[in-house]
Scaffold this motif. Structure first.
Motif, mmCIF file in Angstrom:
data_model
loop_
_atom_site.group_PDB
_atom_site.id
_atom_site.type_symbol
_atom_site.label_atom_id
_atom_site.label_comp_id
_atom_site.label_asym_id
_atom_site.label_seq_id
_atom_site.Cartn_x
_atom_site.Cartn_y
_atom_site.Cartn_z
ATOM 1 N N MET A 140 0.786 -1.135 -0.048
ATOM 2 C CA MET A 140 0.103 0.019 0.087
ATOM 3 C C MET A 140 0.738 1.146 -0.131
ATOM 4 O O MET A 140 2.066 1.182 0.740
ATOM 5 C CB MET A 140 -0.904 0.084 1.232
ATOM 6 C CG MET A 140 -1.912 0.892 1.232
ATOM 7 S SD MET A 140 -3.237 1.009 2.672
ATOM 8 C CE MET A 140 -3.274 -0.509 3.314
ATOM 9 N N SER A 141 0.640 2.116 -0.846
ATOM 10 C CA SER A 141 1.327 3.286 -0.868
ATOM 11 C C SER A 141 1.315 4.311 0.324
ATOM 12 O O SER A 141 0.262 4.096 1.233
ATOM 13 C CB SER A 141 1.085 4.181 -2.188
ATOM 14 O OG SER A 141 -0.622 4.919 -1.828
ATOM 15 N N LYS A 142 2.152 5.065 0.727
ATOM 16 C CA LYS A 142 2.326 5.924 1.881
ATOM 17 C C LYS A 142 1.075 6.815 1.624
ATOM 18 O O LYS A 142 0.142 7.170 2.579
ATOM 19 C CB LYS A 142 3.457 6.661 1.943
ATOM 20 C CG LYS A 142 3.583 7.488 3.052
ATOM 21 C CD LYS A 142 5.134 8.258 3.318
ATOM 22 C CE LYS A 142 5.113 8.939 4.483
ATOM 23 N NZ LYS A 142 6.160 9.809 4.600
ATOM 24 N N SER A 143 0.650 7.472 0.420
ATOM 25 C CA SER A 143 -0.356 8.314 0.474
ATOM 26 C C SER A 143 -1.807 7.653 0.902
ATOM 27 O O SER A 143 -2.794 7.978 1.580
ATOM 28 C CB SER A 143 -0.515 9.230 -0.841
ATOM 29 O OG SER A 143 -0.708 8.259 -1.748
ATOM 30 N N LYS A 144 -2.074 6.321 0.284
ATOM 31 C CA LYS A 144 -3.209 5.596 0.519
ATOM 32 C C LYS A 144 -3.183 5.354 2.114
ATOM 33 O O LYS A 144 -4.207 5.333 2.726
ATOM 34 C CB LYS A 144 -3.276 4.280 -0.342
ATOM 35 C CG LYS A 144 -4.444 3.425 -0.158
ATOM 36 C CD LYS A 144 -5.485 4.464 -0.730
ATOM 37 C CE LYS A 144 -6.754 3.378 -1.002
ATOM 38 N NZ LYS A 144 -7.977 4.051 -1.251
ATOM 39 N N ASN A 145 -2.198 4.964 2.704
ATOM 40 C CA ASN A 145 -2.022 4.600 3.997
ATOM 41 C C ASN A 145 -2.446 5.796 5.131
ATOM 42 O O ASN A 145 -3.377 5.877 5.895
ATOM 43 C CB ASN A 145 -0.787 4.011 4.466
ATOM 44 C CG ASN A 145 -0.488 3.501 5.967
ATOM 45 O OD1 ASN A 145 -1.662 3.024 6.429
ATOM 46 N ND2 ASN A 145 0.583 3.655 6.445
ATOM 47 N N GLU A 146 -2.022 7.090 4.751
ATOM 48 C CA GLU A 146 -2.204 8.257 5.259
ATOM 49 C C GLU A 146 -3.774 8.802 4.921
ATOM 50 O O GLU A 146 -4.404 9.133 6.172
ATOM 51 C CB GLU A 146 -1.495 9.585 4.708
ATOM 52 C CG GLU A 146 0.048 9.407 5.152
ATOM 53 C CD GLU A 146 0.950 10.455 4.322
ATOM 54 O OE1 GLU A 146 0.537 10.862 3.406
ATOM 55 O OE2 GLU A 146 2.012 10.471 4.871
ATOM 56 N N GLU A 147 -4.300 8.494 3.920
ATOM 57 C CA GLU A 147 -5.611 8.661 3.738
ATOM 58 C C GLU A 147 -6.657 7.803 4.401
ATOM 59 O O GLU A 147 -7.435 8.235 5.036
ATOM 60 C CB GLU A 147 -6.173 8.532 2.032
ATOM 61 C CG GLU A 147 -7.299 8.699 1.650
ATOM 62 C CD GLU A 147 -7.470 8.464 0.191
ATOM 63 O OE1 GLU A 147 -8.382 7.618 -0.261
ATOM 64 O OE2 GLU A 147 -6.777 9.000 -0.480
ATOM 65 N N LEU A 148 -6.307 6.513 4.588
ATOM 66 C CA LEU A 148 -6.821 5.532 5.534
ATOM 67 C C LEU A 148 -6.973 5.829 6.804
ATOM 68 O O LEU A 148 -8.133 5.974 7.683
ATOM 69 C CB LEU A 148 -6.635 4.112 5.348
ATOM 70 C CG LEU A 148 -6.908 3.465 3.914
ATOM 71 C CD1 LEU A 148 -6.074 1.952 3.967
ATOM 72 C CD2 LEU A 148 -8.278 3.115 3.822
ATOM 73 N N LYS A 149 -5.775 6.348 7.330
ATOM 74 C CA LYS A 149 -5.366 6.623 8.831
ATOM 75 C C LYS A 149 -6.508 7.958 8.873
ATOM 76 O O LYS A 149 -7.100 8.248 9.976
ATOM 77 C CB LYS A 149 -3.950 6.924 8.937
ATOM 78 C CG LYS A 149 -3.811 7.586 10.517
ATOM 79 C CD LYS A 149 -2.108 7.484 10.610
ATOM 80 C CE LYS A 149 -1.901 7.829 12.117
ATOM 81 N NZ LYS A 149 -0.591 8.002 12.414
#
Length: 159
Positions: free
Chosen positions: A1-10
């Motif tokens: 999972m990309s960092k931006s996707k992970n940040e979005e989910l968080k």
């Protein structure tokens, strides 16, 4: 999972947690308060909720809150018995009345528990009547529909 996707989910998870907390903070269920004024004729009390809001504000007083019978019935029974038992005490030299609590259990200054009812109670006939009623509004979990259900901290000696 990309960092931006992970940040979005968080960020979405944090938003949902805040939303959930907001819903729970607005729902009133039960709380502690202090009796400010008690009307023994109408069995209602003005109370000061004890828990501050999450922003540190002291909540407003609740006025004319119905008091459950279990909070005051012993006080009333003892008040009714006192004159007759005083006569017994003086007649036989006993000290029954001296063993009564010094103060009423339900009185200004005591801590109480109150619950907020699910529906609008404006049309509820207070007292012993257990009539089905039609709520006056669609109001739900409103602190103005609270009732006192218990008194804390008393004892048989001091009230």
């Amino acid at each position: 999972m990309s960092k931006s996707k992970n940040e979005e989910l968080k960020a979405m998870f944090n938003m949902m947690n805040k939303l959930h907390h907001g819903f729970l903070a607005r729902m009133k269920v039960g709380n502690m308060a202090k009796v400010v004024k008690y009307n023994k004729n109408t069995h209602t009390a003005d109370i000061q909720p004890l828990a501050k809001s999450s922003d540190g504000q002291t909540p407003a007083q609740l006025l004319d809150v119905p008091v459950s019978e279990n909070c005051y019935i012993i006080d009333e029974i003892l008040d009714r018995l006192k004159p007759e038992l005083s006569k017994v005490d003086s007649h036989i030299g006993s000290s029954i009345v001296a063993k009564f609590p010094k103060k009423h259990l339900m009185r200004p200054g005591v801590p109480v528990a109150y619950v907020t009812l699910d529906r609008d109670t404006d049309n509820w006939e207070r007292g012993r009547k257990a009539n089905i009623y039609m709520p006056n509004t669609s109001r739900l979990h409103d602190i103005n529909d609270s009732v006192i259900i218990g008194v804390f901290g008393g004892d048989a000696k001091d009230g």
